[in-house]
Enzyme design. Structure first.
Site, PDB file in Angstrom:
ATOM      1  N   ARG A  47     -22.031  13.087  -7.594  1.00 31.99           N
ATOM      2  CA  ARG A  47     -21.788  12.162  -8.709  1.00 31.99           C
ATOM      3  C   ARG A  47     -21.405  10.814  -8.109  1.00 31.99           C
ATOM      4  O   ARG A  47     -21.234  10.679  -6.907  1.00 31.99           O
ATOM      5  CB  ARG A  47     -20.693  12.713  -9.649  1.00 31.99           C
ATOM      6  N   GLY A  48     -21.287   9.814  -8.987  1.00 34.15           N
ATOM      7  CA  GLY A  48     -21.073   8.456  -8.495  1.00 34.15           C
ATOM      8  C   GLY A  48     -22.434   7.796  -8.365  1.00 34.15           C
ATOM      9  O   GLY A  48     -23.347   8.364  -7.729  1.00 34.15           O
ATOM     10  N   ALA A  49     -22.571   6.608  -8.965  1.00 34.45           N
ATOM     11  CA  ALA A  49     -23.905   6.003  -9.092  1.00 34.45           C
ATOM     12  C   ALA A  49     -24.654   5.883  -7.757  1.00 34.45           C
ATOM     13  O   ALA A  49     -25.804   6.330  -7.649  1.00 34.45           O
ATOM     14  CB  ALA A  49     -23.783   4.654  -9.791  1.00 34.45           C
ATOM     15  N   ARG A  90     -29.481  12.441 -15.406  1.00 34.67           N
ATOM     16  CA  ARG A  90     -28.365  11.733 -16.056  1.00 34.67           C
ATOM     17  C   ARG A  90     -28.879  10.353 -16.494  1.00 34.67           C
ATOM     18  O   ARG A  90     -29.607   9.710 -15.738  1.00 34.67           O
ATOM     19  CB  ARG A  90     -27.170  11.567 -15.109  1.00 34.67           C
ATOM     20  N   GLN A 197     -11.854  12.951 -11.892  1.00 36.55           N
ATOM     21  CA  GLN A 197     -12.335  12.422 -10.609  1.00 36.55           C
ATOM     22  C   GLN A 197     -11.228  11.678  -9.860  1.00 36.55           C
ATOM     23  O   GLN A 197     -11.214  11.651  -8.635  1.00 36.55           O
ATOM     24  CB  GLN A 197     -13.520  11.460 -10.843  1.00 36.55           C
ATOM     25  N   ASP A 238     -21.674   1.842 -13.167  1.00 31.52           N
ATOM     26  CA  ASP A 238     -22.878   2.686 -13.197  1.00 31.52           C
ATOM     27  C   ASP A 238     -24.103   1.897 -13.604  1.00 31.52           C
ATOM     28  O   ASP A 238     -25.234   2.284 -13.298  1.00 31.52           O
ATOM     29  CB  ASP A 238     -22.677   3.870 -14.140  1.00 31.52           C
ATOM     30  N   ASN A 248     -19.257   1.944 -17.078  1.00 30.59           N
ATOM     31  CA  ASN A 248     -18.557   2.708 -16.033  1.00 30.59           C
ATOM     32  C   ASN A 248     -17.831   3.869 -16.708  1.00 30.59           C
ATOM     33  O   ASN A 248     -17.853   4.017 -17.927  1.00 30.59           O
ATOM     34  CB  ASN A 248     -17.587   1.794 -15.272  1.00 30.59           C
ATOM     35  N   LYS A 249     -17.187   4.672 -15.893  1.00 31.39           N
ATOM     36  CA  LYS A 249     -16.519   5.885 -16.384  1.00 31.39           C
ATOM     37  C   LYS A 249     -15.668   5.609 -17.616  1.00 31.39           C
ATOM     38  O   LYS A 249     -14.951   4.612 -17.674  1.00 31.39           O
ATOM     39  CB  LYS A 249     -15.657   6.433 -15.236  1.00 31.39           C
TER      40      LYS A 249
END
Ligand code: MRU
Length: 356
Positions: A47-49, A90, A197, A238, A248-249
């Site tokens: 995970r993480g762009a 995603r 996270q 992201d 973003n998150k």
């Protein structure tokens, strides 16, 4: 390099640390098909762009390596189809689409005469995406030092470290670099409900790096800003729309509003691969909505809500550009008006790539 890695090509397969079970268990999974890589992205093993982008690049490589087509045009058609499967994993992080398209375009333009030549082209491009990412992270962190006070007390959201990238990290890279260059650093780490996270991954990475920090509940950040000397807010991204709105998150928007209220500089940190000039504003960014059980249960185990409760679980939000002091990229810091400054960052990145 960090002692651990998010994603790496090893002996013809993709190896990924399983981020669902960190920090209790450090385990690397091996994937040999692009479908498995797509699934690993979807369920958030990786995970993480930027890490998702690098993984997708290697997913494309697995696809072309396994391809049974008789000629290059047929192999390109198969590669395109594999790219669509990867892209469907995603929707929000643009790096996924960017990496798949970049590999495909390179393959298509290569004039490879044989399947083996095509495989070599795809391998070179996937490797390049991987290698460039770690370099870009370090340059972002270096660029950030000009605006990072000393002493500095950060609030940080989600996980943006070596785990979310190929190495070093984006926003966490800024914290890391500040510590390395001798600034006096303290970080408040949002736990980042619902997948934690921050509590699980950022705290683990900061502990490995020996950086003093405290994990806070997401709702504590306003209070912490008011009373704990916070002088810089950092988070990743992201997807950055052309006007500087940042997806973003989930929780980033609230954090940026709290930073504005307290007059604290608020920076988004991300490589130019996260800038999406095709998307005019944040309103056009597709926001992933994830399964209810991420909210009703803690890490899929302990149920915390009544049975059958209605849930809404957007995984990202959009922070409007006016709440963001600057967007730190590997090509410099973009400031408002973002319409111009982001274009300039992308132009510089393209220029650098041309020069090799
Ligand atoms: O759902 P995730 O964990 O993939 O979301 C990650 C984030 O929102 C990060 O802040 C973002 O990808 C940038 S990190 C380099």
């Amino acid at each position: 390099m960090s002692d651990y890695y998010s994603v790496k090509w090893i002996n013809g397969a993709v190896s990924m640390i399983d981020q669902r079970i960190l920090p209790q268990t450090v385990q690397y999974n091996r994937y040999t098909t692009y479908e498995e890589v797509a699934e690993a992205i979807k369920v958030m093993v990786v995970r993480g762009a930027p890490a998702i982008g690098a993984s997708a690049g290697y997913g494309m490589l697995l696809a072309v390596n396994a391809c049974q087509a008789q000629d290059v045009p047929a192999a390109l058609a198969d590669l395109k189809a594999a790219g669509e499967v990867l892209k469907a994993a995603r929707p929000t992080a643009v790096n996924l689409f960017w990496a798949v398209d970049r590999v495909y375009r390179k393959a298509e333009a290569s004039q490879a005469a044989t399947l083996d030549e095509l495989r070599a082209v795809v391998k070179a491009e996937a490797d390049l995406i991987w290698k460039e990412d770690a370099e870009m992270c370090f340059r972002m962190a270096e660029n950030a030092m000009a605006v990072t006070p000393d002493p500095v007390t950060f609030v940080h959201h989600c996980n943006t470290g070596a785990l979310a990238t190929v190495d070093y990290g984006t926003a966490l890279g800024v914290i890391r670099r500040a510590h390395e260059v001798g600034k006096q650093v303290y970080a408040y780490v949002d736990e980042t409900r619902p997948r934690l996270q921050g509590a699980r991954l950022t705290s683990w990475e900061l502990r490995e790096l020996g950086i003093p920090h405290a994990v806070i509940a997401d709702g504590a950040s306003g209070f912490v800003m008011k009373y704990k000397g916070v002088n810089m807010v950092v988070f990743g991204c992201d997807r950055i729309a052309a006007n500087g709105d940042v997806a973003n998150k989930i929780g980033t928007y609230n954090l940026a509003m709290a930073a504005k209220e307290h007059g604290i500089p608020c920076y988004s940190v991300g490589p130019t691969s996260t800038i999406d000039l095709e998307t005019p504003t944040g309103d056009q960014i597709e926001i992933e909505v994830r399964p209810d059980d991420e909210v009703t249960h803690i890490l899929g185990e302990c149920q915390i809500t009544p049975d059958g409760v209605e849930v809404y679980n957007p995984a990202f939000d959009v922070t409007p550009n006016h709440l963001i002091t600057g967007i730190i990229t590997e090509e410099g810091i973009a400031y408002p008006p973002y319409g111009e400054s982001l274009k300039e960052m992308v132009r510089r990145a393209e220029e650098r790539r041309k020069q090799g």
